[in-house]
Write an enzyme that holds these catalytic residues in place. Structure first.
Site, PDB file in Angstrom:
ATOM      1  N   SER A   1       0.844  -1.186   0.000  1.00 32.31           N
ATOM      2  CA  SER A   1       0.000   0.000   0.000  1.00 32.31           C
ATOM      3  C   SER A   1       0.886   1.245   0.000  1.00 32.31           C
ATOM      4  O   SER A   1       1.819   1.338  -0.786  1.00 32.31           O
ATOM      5  CB  SER A   1      -0.961  -0.038   1.201  1.00 32.31           C
ATOM      6  OG  SER A   1      -1.970   0.943   1.072  1.00 32.31           O
TER       7      SER A   1
ATOM      8  N   GLU B   1      -0.488  -2.943  -8.226  1.00 33.56           N
ATOM      9  CA  GLU B   1      -1.817  -3.218  -7.681  1.00 33.56           C
ATOM     10  C   GLU B   1      -2.538  -1.896  -7.556  1.00 33.56           C
ATOM     11  O   GLU B   1      -1.930  -0.851  -7.371  1.00 33.56           O
ATOM     12  CB  GLU B   1      -1.726  -3.966  -6.354  1.00 33.56           C
ATOM     13  CG  GLU B   1      -1.027  -3.231  -5.232  1.00 33.56           C
ATOM     14  CD  GLU B   1      -1.984  -2.734  -4.161  1.00 33.56           C
ATOM     15  OE1 GLU B   1      -3.206  -2.879  -4.343  1.00 33.56           O
ATOM     16  OE2 GLU B   1      -1.504  -2.183  -3.163  1.00 33.56           O
TER      17      GLU B   1
ATOM     18  N   HIS C   1      -4.305  -5.278  -2.153  1.00 29.92           N
ATOM     19  CA  HIS C   1      -5.340  -5.098  -1.145  1.00 29.92           C
ATOM     20  C   HIS C   1      -6.402  -6.193  -1.138  1.00 29.92           C
ATOM     21  O   HIS C   1      -7.352  -6.116  -0.356  1.00 29.92           O
ATOM     22  CB  HIS C   1      -6.013  -3.733  -1.328  1.00 29.92           C
ATOM     23  CG  HIS C   1      -5.159  -2.583  -0.910  1.00 29.92           C
ATOM     24  ND1 HIS C   1      -4.098  -2.141  -1.678  1.00 29.92           N
ATOM     25  CD2 HIS C   1      -5.184  -1.789   0.194  1.00 29.92           C
ATOM     26  CE1 HIS C   1      -3.528  -1.114  -1.074  1.00 29.92           C
ATOM     27  NE2 HIS C   1      -4.163  -0.876   0.058  1.00 29.92           N
TER      28      HIS C   1
END
Length: 338
Positions: A110, A241, A308
């Site tokens: 993240s 991602e 995620h």
């Protein structure tokens, strides 16, 4: 040349929050994660920032940077694992003391992926895109998540093989915690734009595209300089991602990175599963991948174990990767090649 840190037995973990800390009402998840690490034989040193959270960050930028810089320079700390990501790690970049960083692992994803990529590009030190600390608090780890430990104990010149997960978690359910944290219920299937088996190889780089796209055009996103200094003549496999971007914003971001030269000398791209990827009009995520494959003339793999929608593999920024996908199954071999 890439430098790979070494994770010894009974290593010391440094916990700092360069992005978000943990709010008081849920700090028990951090305490549980630390207890689990102690049970696994690690010593844990926790800074002050993980226990703070105000205005979308653990603390002011200089406070976060000072704590991170101190842990990165401390030779008694073997690995740094933030509690999780967040929103505003980018505020730290201009305050990072890369020249004094010792070779140690950084692990996370993240917002943390911004730090990982910036450190690898600036120093040539490999970093690990994988689980967050709070996701390691369970009684046991699923096999995909658990590979973080094997990956980080791989020695220079050796390799690690990871297989795609059998199942993934469709959605987070904090009301019903499970012994392994994740609720893995949905069959995993890695896909390719071509619909055929795919093989790609090259040096691995990547992260959360929402975040790392902001490195383009800054001194911290100098892909050309990194290639020239650390991996001359080699090609790159990018893994991304998507946390929050709709399809058009994702495509804009990919075009920007292409124009910034990030995809020069690229041999392929991989994209993690995403709960975002919302279509705009009839522009679907598969259209994004198809357009990009045609524009770059490289293979593209998607819905991989990254990001995620857990679980996720541990991808080593800087390692030489060989990726093979066939019949929905993926194999990732990472060589810790200097």
């Amino acid at each position: 040349m890439i430098t790979y840190p070494t994770l010894r037995q009974n290593a010391t973990i440094g916990v700092t929050a360069p992005s978000s800390g943990v709010q008081k009402e849920i700090q028990f998840i951090l305490t549980e994660a630390v207890a689990k690490m102690n049970k696994e034989g690690f010593a844990v040193v926790i800074g002050e920032t993980p226990w703070k959270q105000l205005k979308a960050k653990s603390s002011p930028a200089m406070e976060r940077a000072t704590e991170l810089n101190a842990m990165m320079a401390d030779k008694n700390i073997d690995i740094i694992i933030p509690p999780w990501g967040g929103e505003l790690l980018i505020e730290l970049l201009e305050h990072l003391d890369f020249a004094n960083y010792s070779a140690k692992w950084l692990l996370g994803y993240s917002d943390t992926s911004l730090l990982l990529l910036a450190v690898t590009l600036a120093t040539g030190i490999a970093t690990a895109h994988g689980t967050n600390l709070v996701d390691l608090r369970g009684e046991f780890w699923d096999d995909t998540t658990a590979a973080w430990l094997q990956a980080l104990r791989t020695k220079t010149g050796k390799s690690i093989v990871q297989q795609s997960s059998p199942f993934y978690q469709k959605e987070w359910n904090f009301e019903e915690p499970s012994p392994c944290v994740f609720h893995l219920t949905e069959p995993t299937s890695w896909k390719t734009v071509s619909g055929k088996s795919v093989h790609m190889e090259g040096r691995l780089l990547g992260g959360c595209i929402d975040i790392i796209r902001h490195l383009a055009g800054t001194p911290f996103g100098d892909i050309h300089g990194f290639r020239k200094k650390h991996i001359p003549g080699e090609r790159i496999v990018w893994y991304f991602e998507n946390c929050e971007l709709r399809t058009t914003d994702l495509k804009r971001s990919l075009v920007q990175l292409k124009l910034a030269g990030w995809f020069d000398h690229c041999s392929g791209l991989m994209f993690g599963r995403s709960a975002a990827n919302a279509p705009v009009e009839d522009y679907e995520i598969e259209d994004v991948y198809r357009d990009l494959a045609e524009e770059l003339d490289v293979p593209i793999i998607y819905d991989i174990d990254c990001g995620h929608v857990p679980p996720q593999m541990t991808f080593i920024n800087g390692a030489y990767g060989e990726i093979a996908v066939s019949d929905g199954k993926g194999t990732v071999t990472q060589y810790f090649k200097p």
